[in-house]
Scaffold this motif. Structure first.
Motif, PDB file in Angstrom:
ATOM      1  N   ALA A 133       0.704  -1.306  -0.091  1.00 29.46           N
ATOM      2  CA  ALA A 133      -0.188  -0.047  -0.020  1.00 29.46           C
ATOM      3  C   ALA A 133       0.738   1.164   0.088  1.00 29.46           C
ATOM      4  CB  ALA A 133      -0.859  -0.069   1.243  1.00 29.46           C
ATOM      5  N   ALA A 134       2.184   1.186   0.622  1.00 35.03           N
ATOM      6  CA  ALA A 134       3.131   2.458   0.584  1.00 35.03           C
ATOM      7  C   ALA A 134       3.129   2.884  -1.100  1.00 35.03           C
ATOM      8  CB  ALA A 134       4.556   2.023   0.891  1.00 35.03           C
ATOM      9  N   GLY A 135       3.110   2.050  -2.124  1.00 31.93           N
ATOM     10  CA  GLY A 135       3.028   2.613  -3.218  1.00 31.93           C
ATOM     11  C   GLY A 135       4.191   2.057  -4.195  1.00 31.93           C
ATOM     12  N   ASP A 136       4.306   2.500  -5.727  1.00 30.67           N
ATOM     13  CA  ASP A 136       5.334   2.497  -6.328  1.00 30.67           C
ATOM     14  C   ASP A 136       6.787   2.902  -5.775  1.00 30.67           C
ATOM     15  OD1 ASP A 136       6.856   2.389  -8.463  1.00 30.67           O
ATOM     16  OD2 ASP A 136       5.735   2.991  -9.854  1.00 30.67           O
ATOM     17  N   PRO A 137       7.949   1.887  -5.571  1.00 25.30           N
ATOM     18  CA  PRO A 137       8.960   2.344  -5.358  1.00 25.30           C
ATOM     19  C   PRO A 137       9.542   3.418  -5.999  1.00 25.30           C
ATOM     20  CG  PRO A 137       8.779  -0.013  -5.482  1.00 25.30           C
ATOM     21  CD  PRO A 137       7.508   0.555  -6.014  1.00 25.30           C
ATOM     22  N   GLY A 138       9.096   3.849  -7.247  1.00 24.10           N
ATOM     23  CA  GLY A 138       9.665   4.919  -8.105  1.00 24.10           C
ATOM     24  C   GLY A 138       9.013   6.338  -7.629  1.00 24.10           C
ATOM     25  N   SER A 139       8.187   6.138  -6.740  1.00 24.76           N
ATOM     26  CA  SER A 139       7.371   7.489  -6.419  1.00 24.76           C
ATOM     27  C   SER A 139       7.004   7.777  -4.808  1.00 24.76           C
ATOM     28  CB  SER A 139       6.053   7.711  -7.231  1.00 24.76           C
ATOM     29  OG  SER A 139       5.254   6.462  -6.704  1.00 24.76           O
ATOM     30  N   ILE A 140       7.806   6.949  -4.090  1.00 24.49           N
ATOM     31  CA  ILE A 140       7.665   7.182  -2.684  1.00 24.49           C
ATOM     32  C   ILE A 140       9.009   7.067  -1.970  1.00 24.49           C
ATOM     33  CG2 ILE A 140       5.466   5.613  -2.640  1.00 24.49           C
ATOM     34  CD1 ILE A 140       7.024   3.474  -1.620  1.00 24.49           C
ATOM     35  N   ASP A 141       8.649   7.471  -0.640  1.00 25.47           N
ATOM     36  CA  ASP A 141      10.162   7.384   0.070  1.00 25.47           C
ATOM     37  C   ASP A 141      10.166   6.056   0.496  1.00 25.47           C
ATOM     38  OD1 ASP A 141      11.921   7.475   2.106  1.00 25.47           O
ATOM     39  OD2 ASP A 141      11.041   9.265   3.285  1.00 25.47           O
ATOM     40  N   VAL A 142      11.266   5.247  -0.195  1.00 23.77           N
ATOM     41  CA  VAL A 142      11.318   4.077  -0.083  1.00 23.77           C
ATOM     42  C   VAL A 142      12.140   3.459   1.432  1.00 23.77           C
ATOM     43  CG1 VAL A 142      11.117   3.212  -2.384  1.00 23.77           C
ATOM     44  CG2 VAL A 142      13.476   3.813  -1.307  1.00 23.77           C
ATOM     45  N   ALA A 143      12.974   4.578   1.840  1.00 19.92           N
ATOM     46  CA  ALA A 143      13.288   4.381   3.109  1.00 19.92           C
ATOM     47  C   ALA A 143      12.421   4.256   4.010  1.00 19.92           C
ATOM     48  CB  ALA A 143      14.526   5.420   3.362  1.00 19.92           C
ATOM     49  N   ALA A 144      11.506   5.055   4.238  1.00 23.99           N
ATOM     50  CA  ALA A 144      10.382   5.339   5.150  1.00 23.99           C
ATOM     51  C   ALA A 144       9.567   3.955   5.109  1.00 23.99           C
ATOM     52  CB  ALA A 144       9.521   6.292   4.875  1.00 23.99           C
ATOM     53  N   ALA A 145       9.414   3.554   3.820  1.00 25.32           N
ATOM     54  CA  ALA A 145       8.430   2.388   3.597  1.00 25.32           C
ATOM     55  C   ALA A 145       8.899   1.231   4.298  1.00 25.32           C
ATOM     56  CB  ALA A 145       7.974   2.283   2.258  1.00 25.32           C
ATOM     57  N   ARG A 146      10.206   1.052   3.839  1.00 26.51           N
ATOM     58  CA  ARG A 146      11.166  -0.101   4.474  1.00 26.51           C
ATOM     59  C   ARG A 146      11.164   0.114   5.898  1.00 26.51           C
ATOM     60  NH1 ARG A 146      16.958  -2.353   2.309  1.00 26.51           N
ATOM     61  NH2 ARG A 146      16.967  -4.048   3.367  1.00 26.51           N
ATOM     62  N   ALA A 147      11.323   0.863   6.587  1.00 26.63           N
ATOM     63  CA  ALA A 147      11.585   1.148   8.024  1.00 26.63           C
ATOM     64  C   ALA A 147      10.135   1.038   8.560  1.00 26.63           C
ATOM     65  CB  ALA A 147      11.858   2.658   8.437  1.00 26.63           C
ATOM     66  N   ALA A 148       9.142   1.357   8.050  1.00 30.45           N
ATOM     67  CA  ALA A 148       7.785   1.045   8.472  1.00 30.45           C
ATOM     68  C   ALA A 148       7.385  -0.615   8.470  1.00 30.45           C
ATOM     69  CB  ALA A 148       6.772   1.862   7.781  1.00 30.45           C
ATOM     70  N   PHE A 149       7.880  -1.324   7.365  1.00 35.66           N
ATOM     71  CA  PHE A 149       7.575  -2.588   7.159  1.00 35.66           C
ATOM     72  C   PHE A 149       8.121  -3.295   8.195  1.00 35.66           C
ATOM     73  CE2 PHE A 149       9.418  -6.671   5.472  1.00 35.66           C
ATOM     74  CZ  PHE A 149       8.155  -7.193   5.199  1.00 35.66           C
ATOM     75  N   ASP A 150       9.257  -2.942   9.031  1.00 36.36           N
ATOM     76  CA  ASP A 150       9.801  -3.808  10.150  1.00 36.36           C
ATOM     77  C   ASP A 150      10.158  -5.225   9.744  1.00 36.36           C
ATOM     78  OD1 ASP A 150      10.541  -4.590  12.780  1.00 36.36           O
ATOM     79  OD2 ASP A 150       8.700  -4.275  13.511  1.00 36.36           O
ATOM     80  N   GLU A 151      11.319  -5.250   9.008  1.00 35.63           N
ATOM     81  CA  GLU A 151      11.881  -6.575   8.518  1.00 35.63           C
ATOM     82  C   GLU A 151      12.252  -7.342   9.519  1.00 35.63           C
ATOM     83  OE1 GLU A 151      15.409  -6.135   5.614  1.00 35.63           O
ATOM     84  OE2 GLU A 151      14.750  -3.938   5.729  1.00 35.63           O
ATOM     85  N   ALA A 152      12.802  -7.026  10.757  1.00 33.44           N
ATOM     86  CA  ALA A 152      13.038  -7.908  11.882  1.00 33.44           C
ATOM     87  C   ALA A 152      11.701  -8.464  12.350  1.00 33.44           C
ATOM     88  CB  ALA A 152      13.662  -7.049  13.188  1.00 33.44           C
ATOM     89  N   LYS A 153      10.819  -7.869  12.645  1.00 30.78           N
ATOM     90  CA  LYS A 153       9.361  -8.663  13.372  1.00 30.78           C
ATOM     91  C   LYS A 153       8.979  -9.462  11.980  1.00 30.78           C
ATOM     92  CE  LYS A 153       4.787  -7.284  14.543  1.00 30.78           C
ATOM     93  NZ  LYS A 153       3.904  -6.288  14.814  1.00 30.78           N
ATOM     94  N   TRP A 154       9.064  -9.160  10.767  1.00 32.33           N
ATOM     95  CA  TRP A 154       8.527 -10.147   9.686  1.00 32.33           C
ATOM     96  C   TRP A 154       9.459 -11.355   9.640  1.00 32.33           C
ATOM     97  CZ3 TRP A 154       9.455 -13.117   5.553  1.00 32.33           C
ATOM     98  CH2 TRP A 154       8.522 -13.448   4.701  1.00 32.33           C
ATOM     99  N   ARG A 155      10.702 -11.171   9.770  1.00 32.07           N
ATOM    100  CA  ARG A 155      11.624 -12.308   9.771  1.00 32.07           C
ATOM    101  C   ARG A 155      11.594 -13.343  10.965  1.00 32.07           C
ATOM    102  NH1 ARG A 155      17.485 -10.641   7.437  1.00 32.07           N
ATOM    103  NH2 ARG A 155      17.749 -12.825   7.827  1.00 32.07           N
ATOM    104  N   THR A 156      11.441 -12.663  11.992  1.00 32.55           N
ATOM    105  CA  THR A 156      11.263 -13.278  13.403  1.00 32.55           C
ATOM    106  C   THR A 156       9.886 -14.337  13.493  1.00 32.55           C
ATOM    107  OG1 THR A 156      12.286 -11.789  14.645  1.00 32.55           O
ATOM    108  CG2 THR A 156      10.910 -13.249  15.812  1.00 32.55           C
TER     109      THR A 156
END
Length: 166
Positions: free
Chosen positions: A113-136
Motif C-alpha cells: 500500500a506504500a505505493g510504487d517504489p519509483g514515487s515514494i520514500d522507500v527508506a520510510a516504507a522499508r522502515a515501517a515494514f519492520d523487517e526484523a518482526k517479519w523475519r522473526t
C-alpha cells in the motif's frame, strides 16, 4: 475408507511440506538476500514477490490445502494410532496460519500500500515494514510448519505400519 484416509494423510503431508519449504526459502534465501539490497530494490522486489505468491496454486492447494487435508486426515483417522500426531500437526499448522494472517500479511499489505517504489520514500516504507518482526515471525512459521510436516510424516509411517500388522 482406508485408501481415502491414506490419500488425505499423504496430501496433508505433501502440502504441509510444500508450505514449510516456502517459509524456509523466505527465511534462508529471500529475506537475507533482500536485506543486502538498497531500499528501492527491497521494496520493489518484496512487493513483486508478495503479489506473485497470491495465486490459486499456493493459496488454495498449499496454504489452505495443508489445513483442509490435515483436518480431513484427522477426521478419517478417528480411532487410529496416528490421530494424536495428526491432531498436533493440525494445531501447529493452524497457529502458523493465524500468525500469517495476523502478523506477516498486514506487514506485506502495508508495504504494498506504500505505493510504487519509483514515487515514494522507500527508506520510510522499508522502515515501517519492520523487517526484523517479519523475519522473526516467519522463522516461527517455518519451525512450526516443519514440525507439523514431521508429525504428519510420522502419522503416515504409523498408518502404513498398522496396515501391514495383523
Amino acid at each position: 475408507m482406508n485408501g481415502l484416509r491414506v490419500a488425505a494423510l499423504m496430501l496433508a503431508t505433501m502440502t504441509t511440506g510444500l508450505v514449510a519449504g516456502v517459509y524456509a526459502i523466505y527465511a534462508n534465501a529471500f529475506m537475507p538476500g533482500l536485506a543486502t539490497t538498497d531500499d528501492r530494490t527491497f521494496v520493489g522486489a518484496f512487493q513483486a514477490v508478495d503479489r506473485a505468491i497470491l495465486n490459486p496454486l499456493f493459496l488454495g492447494l498449499g496454504f489452505l490445502g495443508a489445513l483442509v487435508f490435515t483436518l480431513l486426515a484427522g477426521v478419517l483417522s478417528v480411532g487410529e494410532k496416528a490421530l494424536p500426531w495428526i491432531a498436533v500437526a493440525f494445531v501447529l499448522y493452524l497457529v502458523t496460519m493465524i500468525l500469517t494472517i495476523r502478523v506477516n500479511v498486514p506487514l506485506n499489505d502495508a508495504l504494498k500500500a506504500a505505493g510504487d517504489p519509483g514515487s515514494i520514500d522507500v527508506a520510510a516504507a522499508r522502515a515501517a515494514f519492520d523487517e526484523a518482526k517479519w523475519r522473526t515471525y516467519n522463522l516461527v512459521r517455518t519451525l512450526l510448519t516443519l514440525v507439523s510436516f514431521g508429525l504428519l510424516g510420522w502419522a503416515l509411517y504409523l498408518t502404513g505400519r498398522s496396515a501391514v500388522q495383523p
